[in-house]
Design a protein around this motif. Structure first.
Motif, PDB file in Angstrom:
ATOM      1  N   SER B  35     -21.077  44.054  16.278  1.00  0.00           N
ATOM      2  CA  SER B  35     -20.791  42.899  16.257  1.00  0.00           C
ATOM      3  C   SER B  35     -20.093  42.259  17.519  1.00  0.00           C
ATOM      4  O   SER B  35     -20.136  41.266  17.894  1.00  0.00           O
ATOM      5  CB  SER B  35     -20.161  42.344  15.006  1.00  0.00           C
ATOM      6  N   PRO B  73     -32.112  37.194   8.784  1.00  0.00           N
ATOM      7  CA  PRO B  73     -31.325  37.260   7.699  1.00  0.00           C
ATOM      8  C   PRO B  73     -32.040  38.212   6.773  1.00  0.00           C
ATOM      9  O   PRO B  73     -31.275  38.681   5.870  1.00  0.00           O
ATOM     10  CB  PRO B  73     -31.786  36.037   7.299  1.00  0.00           C
ATOM     11  N   LEU B  76     -30.011  41.546   7.104  1.00  0.00           N
ATOM     12  CA  LEU B  76     -28.774  41.357   7.139  1.00  0.00           C
ATOM     13  C   LEU B  76     -28.098  42.290   6.163  1.00  0.00           C
ATOM     14  O   LEU B  76     -27.127  43.046   6.472  1.00  0.00           O
ATOM     15  CB  LEU B  76     -28.253  40.127   6.736  1.00  0.00           C
ATOM     16  N   LYS B  77     -28.617  42.407   4.931  1.00  0.00           N
ATOM     17  CA  LYS B  77     -28.124  43.466   4.072  1.00  0.00           C
ATOM     18  C   LYS B  77     -28.015  44.729   4.570  1.00  0.00           C
ATOM     19  O   LYS B  77     -27.014  45.636   4.494  1.00  0.00           O
ATOM     20  CB  LYS B  77     -28.771  43.109   2.614  1.00  0.00           C
ATOM     21  N   VAL B  80     -25.653  45.538   7.257  1.00  0.00           N
ATOM     22  CA  VAL B  80     -24.272  45.826   6.583  1.00  0.00           C
ATOM     23  C   VAL B  80     -24.237  47.298   5.925  1.00  0.00           C
ATOM     24  O   VAL B  80     -23.131  48.092   6.448  1.00  0.00           O
ATOM     25  CB  VAL B  80     -23.767  44.784   5.477  1.00  0.00           C
ATOM     26  N   GLN B  81     -25.211  47.749   5.343  1.00  0.00           N
ATOM     27  CA  GLN B  81     -25.146  49.180   4.687  1.00  0.00           C
ATOM     28  C   GLN B  81     -25.288  50.116   5.886  1.00  0.00           C
ATOM     29  O   GLN B  81     -24.599  51.216   5.647  1.00  0.00           O
ATOM     30  CB  GLN B  81     -26.533  49.120   3.792  1.00  0.00           C
ATOM     31  N   GLY B  83     -23.754  50.007   8.649  1.00  0.00           N
ATOM     32  CA  GLY B  83     -22.178  50.017   8.905  1.00  0.00           C
ATOM     33  C   GLY B  83     -21.354  50.952   7.682  1.00  0.00           C
ATOM     34  O   GLY B  83     -20.178  51.358   7.923  1.00  0.00           O
ATOM     35  N   MET B  84     -22.064  51.201   6.799  1.00  0.00           N
ATOM     36  CA  MET B  84     -21.179  51.663   5.737  1.00  0.00           C
ATOM     37  C   MET B  84     -21.415  53.174   5.220  1.00  0.00           C
ATOM     38  O   MET B  84     -20.606  53.793   4.626  1.00  0.00           O
ATOM     39  CB  MET B  84     -21.390  50.962   4.317  1.00  0.00           C
ATOM     40  N   HIS B 152     -24.671  36.011  12.544  1.00  0.00           N
ATOM     41  CA  HIS B 152     -23.214  36.140  13.383  1.00  0.00           C
ATOM     42  C   HIS B 152     -22.214  36.593  11.912  1.00  0.00           C
ATOM     43  O   HIS B 152     -22.321  36.053  11.097  1.00  0.00           O
ATOM     44  CB  HIS B 152     -22.886  34.666  13.741  1.00  0.00           C
ATOM     45  N   ALA B 153     -21.642  37.649  12.590  1.00  0.00           N
ATOM     46  CA  ALA B 153     -20.576  38.048  11.554  1.00  0.00           C
ATOM     47  C   ALA B 153     -19.201  37.376  11.922  1.00  0.00           C
ATOM     48  O   ALA B 153     -18.972  37.199  13.098  1.00  0.00           O
ATOM     49  CB  ALA B 153     -20.348  39.581  12.084  1.00  0.00           C
ATOM     50  N   GLY B 157     -16.626  39.769   6.191  1.00  0.00           N
ATOM     51  CA  GLY B 157     -17.486  40.148   5.319  1.00  0.00           C
ATOM     52  C   GLY B 157     -18.486  39.017   4.915  1.00  0.00           C
ATOM     53  O   GLY B 157     -19.606  39.322   4.119  1.00  0.00           O
ATOM     54  N   THR B 158     -18.373  37.823   5.680  1.00  0.00           N
ATOM     55  CA  THR B 158     -19.433  36.718   5.599  1.00  0.00           C
ATOM     56  C   THR B 158     -20.029  36.795   6.786  1.00  0.00           C
ATOM     57  O   THR B 158     -19.548  37.222   7.910  1.00  0.00           O
ATOM     58  CB  THR B 158     -18.687  35.326   5.018  1.00  0.00           C
ATOM     59  N   PHE B 159     -21.041  36.137   6.596  1.00  0.00           N
ATOM     60  CA  PHE B 159     -22.214  35.921   7.951  1.00  0.00           C
ATOM     61  C   PHE B 159     -22.613  34.433   8.064  1.00  0.00           C
ATOM     62  O   PHE B 159     -22.836  34.091   6.881  1.00  0.00           O
ATOM     63  CB  PHE B 159     -23.137  36.746   7.808  1.00  0.00           C
ATOM     64  N   THR B 160     -22.961  34.139   9.045  1.00  0.00           N
ATOM     65  CA  THR B 160     -23.769  32.822   9.308  1.00  0.00           C
ATOM     66  C   THR B 160     -25.146  33.004   9.969  1.00  0.00           C
ATOM     67  O   THR B 160     -25.173  33.875  10.822  1.00  0.00           O
ATOM     68  CB  THR B 160     -22.953  31.684   9.893  1.00  0.00           C
ATOM     69  N   ALA B 161     -26.182  32.313   9.525  1.00  0.00           N
ATOM     70  CA  ALA B 161     -27.370  32.509  10.501  1.00  0.00           C
ATOM     71  C   ALA B 161     -27.532  31.047  11.159  1.00  0.00           C
ATOM     72  O   ALA B 161     -26.620  30.114  10.896  1.00  0.00           O
ATOM     73  CB  ALA B 161     -28.619  32.272   9.331  1.00  0.00           C
TER      74      ALA B 161
END
Lengths: 180, 180
Positions: B35, B73, B76-77, B80-81, B83-84, B152-153, B157-161
């Motif tokens: 990000s 979007p 997006l999930k 995040v995964q 990155g985990m 956008h991160a 832990g939240t994101f916006t489109a």
């Protein structure tokens, strides 16, 4: 505006918003529009990419201080206008009717009406790329700002404001930094 | 996906979106979520901030190649995964069911379903800050992607489109770079 814990600085820079950066050269304040920024770590270091084409650049390097302000949609038109005139010949604050407030730890001013303002000190400068490394010293949040959406420059003269919000905290809780 | 003129690269990075960066270490591809990025100039140089904590980092520096992909979007999930889990122990593409396509100028793959993908070569690395400077070599745009909003991160832990769009081209026409 109210101060927030320093850790919150990241949440204003990581989204990649358009910024208005104020300086104070010892005589008068100035402001420049900068869209090329990045978060650098979890210790409130952030990056501006700029250079001598900005009149404020000299003051930034000499005083090693600035305030990185985040305009919302209400200030977007003025943010573009800030980028179209020079502080060398014009008083941008007067001409564009932008109000300021004194900051706490630096002499550059906070901008009224912004969503947030980050008081910063310059800790390093890498001339080859115009990298100005900043340490955020104080985080101000404008609770009374009606429209708190950050805006993003697309680079072609268009801009977007933050839209739909997604909460994926549960998925990444192991990696969330303390305080966020 | 269709290629676009190189100048368009800026319009995918300047807004400050979340990115998925693919690499190929000679044996297998990998992907990391980044990000912390910035636009650097009007000649398609862009910045990633990363380091050895990412398993792909080694491959990035050794091969000096990557693809910077922009998830919408819908991805997006998975972003995040990505990155985990680590590419050292898992095949992220298989585990997260992410399809890839061959790129044109680099061996790292394009990611299916992304809004755009930028094939890049590493031109410099500044270890002190984890700065990886990239030159964009090819710009791919996914015309068939239904939801082309960038995400956008926020850093917590939240994101916006991307939301509302503003066109201020007329105000800044003197400063718009050629081709944009």
């Amino acid at each position: 505006m109210k101060t927030l814990p320093l850790e919150k600085a990241l949440t204003f820079i990581e989204p990649g918003p358009l910024t208005l950066v104020t300086t104070f050269d010892g005589k008068k304040p100035n402001v420049m529009t900068i869209s090329w920024t990045a978060a650098l770590d979890f210790n409130q270091h952030i990056l501006l990419v700029t250079g001598p084409w900005n009149y404020s650049f000299d003051a930034l390097l000499k005083t090693k201080e600035c305030v990185v302000c985040l305009p919302g949609p209400a200030l977007l038109k003025k943010a573009v206008q800030v980028g179209m005139i020079s502080g060398e010949t014009e008083d941008k604050f007067k001409k564009l009717r932008i109000k300021t407030y004194p900051a706490k730890k630096v002499k550059a001013p906070l901008l009224a009406g912004c969503v947030a303002c980050l008081e910063c000190r310059v800790t390093d400068y890498i001339k080859k790329y115009g990298f100005v490394i900043l340490q955020v010293m104080e985080v101000w949040h404008n609770e009374r700002c009606r429209d708190k959406r950050l805006v993003h420059a697309v680079g072609d003269g268009t801009f977007t404001a933050d839209g739909e919000h997604f909460n994926l905290r549960a998925l990444m809780k192991e990696k969330l930094p303390p305080g966020l």
